[in-house]
Design an enzyme around this catalytic site. Structure first.
Site, mmCIF file in Angstrom:
data_model
loop_
_atom_site.group_PDB
_atom_site.id
_atom_site.type_symbol
_atom_site.label_atom_id
_atom_site.label_comp_id
_atom_site.label_asym_id
_atom_site.label_seq_id
_atom_site.Cartn_x
_atom_site.Cartn_y
_atom_site.Cartn_z
ATOM 1 C CG ASP A 26 -1.849 -1.122 1.377
ATOM 2 O OD1 ASP A 26 -3.049 -0.927 1.227
ATOM 3 O OD2 ASP A 26 -1.381 -2.253 1.620
ATOM 4 C CB THR A 51 -5.306 -3.759 2.364
ATOM 5 O OG1 THR A 51 -5.081 -2.620 1.545
ATOM 6 C CG2 THR A 51 -4.032 -4.060 3.142
ATOM 7 C CG ASP A 53 -12.300 2.564 -0.488
ATOM 8 O OD1 ASP A 53 -11.320 1.857 -0.730
ATOM 9 O OD2 ASP A 53 -12.546 3.037 0.644
ATOM 10 C CB THR A 93 -18.008 -6.217 2.671
ATOM 11 O OG1 THR A 93 -16.775 -6.327 3.349
ATOM 12 C CG2 THR A 93 -19.147 -6.505 3.664
ATOM 13 C CD GLU A 104 -6.622 3.185 1.912
ATOM 14 O OE1 GLU A 104 -6.653 2.674 0.785
ATOM 15 O OE2 GLU A 104 -6.899 2.557 2.956
ATOM 16 C CE LYS A 127 -17.393 -5.226 -2.248
ATOM 17 N NZ LYS A 127 -16.187 -5.849 -1.694
ATOM 18 N N GLY A 142 -12.731 -5.622 -1.821
ATOM 19 C CA GLY A 142 -12.410 -4.491 -2.690
ATOM 20 C C GLY A 142 -13.609 -3.839 -3.351
ATOM 21 C CG ASP A 187 -7.733 2.303 -2.467
ATOM 22 O OD1 ASP A 187 -6.650 1.857 -2.034
ATOM 23 O OD2 ASP A 187 -8.852 1.896 -2.086
ATOM 24 C CG ASP A 195 -10.323 -1.233 -3.207
ATOM 25 O OD1 ASP A 195 -10.575 -0.818 -2.060
ATOM 26 O OD2 ASP A 195 -11.175 -1.743 -3.950
ATOM 27 C CG HIS A 254 -14.545 -4.117 6.048
ATOM 28 N ND1 HIS A 254 -13.827 -4.264 4.872
ATOM 29 C CD2 HIS A 254 -13.648 -3.713 6.969
ATOM 30 C CE1 HIS A 254 -12.565 -3.955 5.086
ATOM 31 N NE2 HIS A 254 -12.417 -3.617 6.345
HETATM 32 N N1 LIG Z 1 -14.203 -0.574 7.989
HETATM 33 C C1 LIG Z 1 -13.311 -0.295 7.052
HETATM 34 N N2 LIG Z 1 -12.095 0.186 7.383
HETATM 35 C C2 LIG Z 1 -11.195 0.480 6.431
HETATM 36 N N3 LIG Z 1 -11.397 0.319 5.100
HETATM 37 C C3 LIG Z 1 -12.580 -0.139 4.729
HETATM 38 C C4 LIG Z 1 -13.590 -0.480 5.669
HETATM 39 N N4 LIG Z 1 -14.644 -0.929 4.988
HETATM 40 C C5 LIG Z 1 -14.296 -0.863 3.689
HETATM 41 N N5 LIG Z 1 -13.061 -0.387 3.522
HETATM 42 C C6 LIG Z 1 -12.358 -0.132 2.256
HETATM 43 O O1 LIG Z 1 -13.288 -0.325 1.224
HETATM 44 C C7 LIG Z 1 -12.925 -1.433 0.422
HETATM 45 C C8 LIG Z 1 -14.164 -2.202 0.070
HETATM 46 O O2 LIG Z 1 -14.665 -2.818 1.233
HETATM 47 P P1 LIG Z 1 -14.799 -4.406 1.297
HETATM 48 O O3 LIG Z 1 -13.549 -5.009 0.727
HETATM 49 O O4 LIG Z 1 -15.015 -4.705 2.745
HETATM 50 O O5 LIG Z 1 -15.987 -4.670 0.451
HETATM 51 C C9 LIG Z 1 -11.964 -2.231 1.288
HETATM 52 O O6 LIG Z 1 -11.178 -3.060 0.478
HETATM 53 C C10 LIG Z 1 -11.236 -1.136 2.006
HETATM 54 O O7 LIG Z 1 -10.300 -0.520 1.122
HETATM 55 P P2 LIG Z 1 -8.704 -0.756 1.290
HETATM 56 O O8 LIG Z 1 -8.476 -2.221 1.155
HETATM 57 O O9 LIG Z 1 -8.167 0.055 0.165
HETATM 58 O O10 LIG Z 1 -8.359 -0.205 2.641
HETATM 59 MG MG LIG Z 2 -9.862 0.752 -0.814
HETATM 60 MG MG LIG Z 3 -6.933 0.632 3.439
HETATM 61 MG MG LIG Z 4 -6.359 0.891 -0.157
#
Ligand SMILES: Nc1ncnc2c1ncn2[C@@H]1O[C@H](COP(=O)(O)O)[C@@H](O)[C@H]1OP(=O)(O)O
Ligand SMILES: [Mg+2]
Ligand SMILES: [Mg+2]
Ligand SMILES: [Mg+2]
Length: 308
Positions: A50, A121, A246, A194, A73, A223, A219, A116, A119, A197
Site C-alpha cells: 500500500d 488490502t 474507494d 463485502t 489513502e 466488486k 475491494g 487508492d 484496494d 467488513h
Molecule cells: N471498515 C473499514 N475500514 C477500512 N477500510 C474499509 C472499511 N470498509 C471498507 N473499507 C475499504 O473499502 C474497500 C471495500 O470494502 P470491502 O472489501 O469490505 O468490500 C476495502 O477493500 C477497504 O479498502 P482498502 O483495502 O483500500 O483499505
Molecule cells: Mg480501498
Molecule cells: Mg486501506
Molecule cells: Mg487501499
C-alpha cells in the site's frame, strides 16, 4: 503532442501507466514475502505494498501535474522514491481519444485526483490476489468522471507473471477502454458485497432482496468489475467504512459504461477537495441495464435511518 490534449484525458493516460507500474510493485512485494503489515485501526490494515504503490503513484502524477490536488489513502510523505518508480509516459490509445466537449476547458482548480494504491488490502494479506485493484479516480467540479482500475493479478492462476494483470479506464461521456463489458443474467438475482467488513445491517439488507446468490468478495474496485463483467447485478454495502478513494474511480468507470454508484438512498457522493473522506451513507452500485431506483426502494427502512 500530449500538451495539446485536454487535462482530463492526459490525466487518464498518465494514470493508466502509473497504475500499471504500481501493480508491478504490489506483485514484487508479495513475491519477496515481506508485507510489513501495520494495523491502522479496527479491521483496517496497511502493508508495504500500500505504502510503496502510493509513493509510486504520487511521485509519478505530481511530477507531471504539480499544481493538482491529489489525495491518497495512505497520506504518505513526499520522500524520495526509486527513479524507476516514476513513470511519466502516457497511454497513447487514451491520448488519441476525442475528449467530450464538457472537459475541454477544465483547469487544475476544478480537478481532484483520488488514489487508492491498493484496494482490497485484507484480501491481499490473505492471498486472495485477484480481489486487489489499484484505483485512480478523477473528479471534475466535485463529480467522479474519470477513472483507472488496474487489476495486477488478473488471470494470475492461468498465465505467467509478465502476462497477468489488466488496466481499464473510463470517462463519462466518452466510454471505456481495456475491457469488454457483459450483461448480468436476466433469470436470477446476484448480489455482491463485502467479505471482510460485514455486519448485521449488511446481512439484513441482503436478505431483503431474496437474492439467488451473494458473492462476498474484497475491494470496491473488484466488486464494480464484477458488475461490469455481468457477474452480479448490484453491489450493496449499507455500512460506513468505504472512503472517497474507494469509490471515485469505480463510480466513474461504471457510470461511463451506463451503470450507477450512489449512497444507499440513491444520492450521488461529492468528490471535491473539502469533502469528508468517509462514505457515511454506504454504497449502492448497479450494473448497466439494472433499475437503480428499484434497489434503493428495497433497502429496509431501519437501515436507511441508520445511515441517514
Ligand atoms: N471498515 C473499514 N475500514 C477500512 N477500510 C474499509 C472499511 N470498509 C471498507 N473499507 C475499504 O473499502 C474497500 C471495500 O470494502 P470491502 O472489501 O469490505 O468490500 C476495502 O477493500 C477497504 O479498502 P482498502 O483495502 O483500500 O483499505
Ligand atoms: Mg480501498
Ligand atoms: Mg486501506
Ligand atoms: Mg487501499
Amino acid at each position: 503532442m500530449a500538451q495539446n490534449v485536454p487535462l482530463v484525458l492526459r490525466l487518464i493516460a498518465s494514470s493508466v501507466t502509473a497504475a500499471t507500474r504500481a501493480g508491478k510493485i504490489i506483485r514484487d512485494i508479495m513475491s519477496r514475502g515481506e508485507l510489513g503489515i501495520v494495523e491502522k485501526g479496527k479491521n483496517d490494515l496497511q502493508t508495504e505494498a500500500d505504502r510503496s504503490a502510493e509513493r509510486c503513484l504520487m511521485a509519478s502524477l505530481s511530477q507531471q501535474y504539480p499544481n493538482l490536488t491529489i489525495i491518497g489513502e495512505e497520506g504518505g510523505s513526499h520522500c524520495e522514491v526509486p527513479s524507476d518508480w516514476i513513470v511519466t509516459d502516457c497511454d497513447h490509445n487514451v491520448l488519441s481519444q476525442q475528449c467530450p466537449l464538457e472537459y475541454i476547458d477544465i483547469s487544475n482548480n476544478d480537478v481532484v485526483v483520488w488514489i487508492d494504491p491498493l484496494d482490497g488490502t485484507a484480501e491481499y494479506t490473505q492471498g486472495l490476489l485477484d480481489h486487489v485493484t489499484v484505483l485512480v479516480g478523477i473528479s471534475v467540479k466535485g463529480k467522479a468522471v474519470g477513472g483507472v482500475i488496474h487489476q495486477p493479478y488478473y488471470n494470475y492462476q492461468s498465465v505467467s507473471s509478465e502476462l497477468m494483470g489488466r488496466t481499464l479506464w473510463g470517462l463519462v461521456g466518452l466510454g471505456i477502454g481495456g475491457f469488454q463489458r457483459e450483461d448480468p443474467p436476466s433469470d436470477r438475482l446476484i448480489l455482491t458485497t463485502t467479505r471482510s467488513h460485514s455486519n448485521t445491517m449488511v446481512n439484513t439488507t441482503l436478505d431483503a432482496f431474496k437474492p439467488d446468490e451473494v458473492l462476498r468478495v474484497g475491494g470496491a474496485g473488484h466488486k464494480v468489475l464484477l458488475l461490469m463483467e455481468g457477474k452480479a447485478h448490484a453491489y450493496i454495502f449499507p455500512s460506513k467504512g468505504c472512503k472517497k478513494w474507494d469509490t471515485c474511480a469505480p463510480e466513474a468507470v461504471l457510470t461511463a459504461i451506463g451503470g450507477k454508484l450512489t449512497d444507499i438512498h440513491g444520492n450521488a457522493y461529492e468528490y471535491h477537495k473539502g469533502v469528508e473522506h468517509p462514505n457515511l451513507r454506504g454504497v449502492l452500485a448497479t450494473a448497466r441495464g439494472v433499475d437503480h431506483s428499484s434497489f434503493v426502494k428495497k433497502i429496509p427502512r431501519e437501515v436507511c435511518d441508520a445511515l441517514s
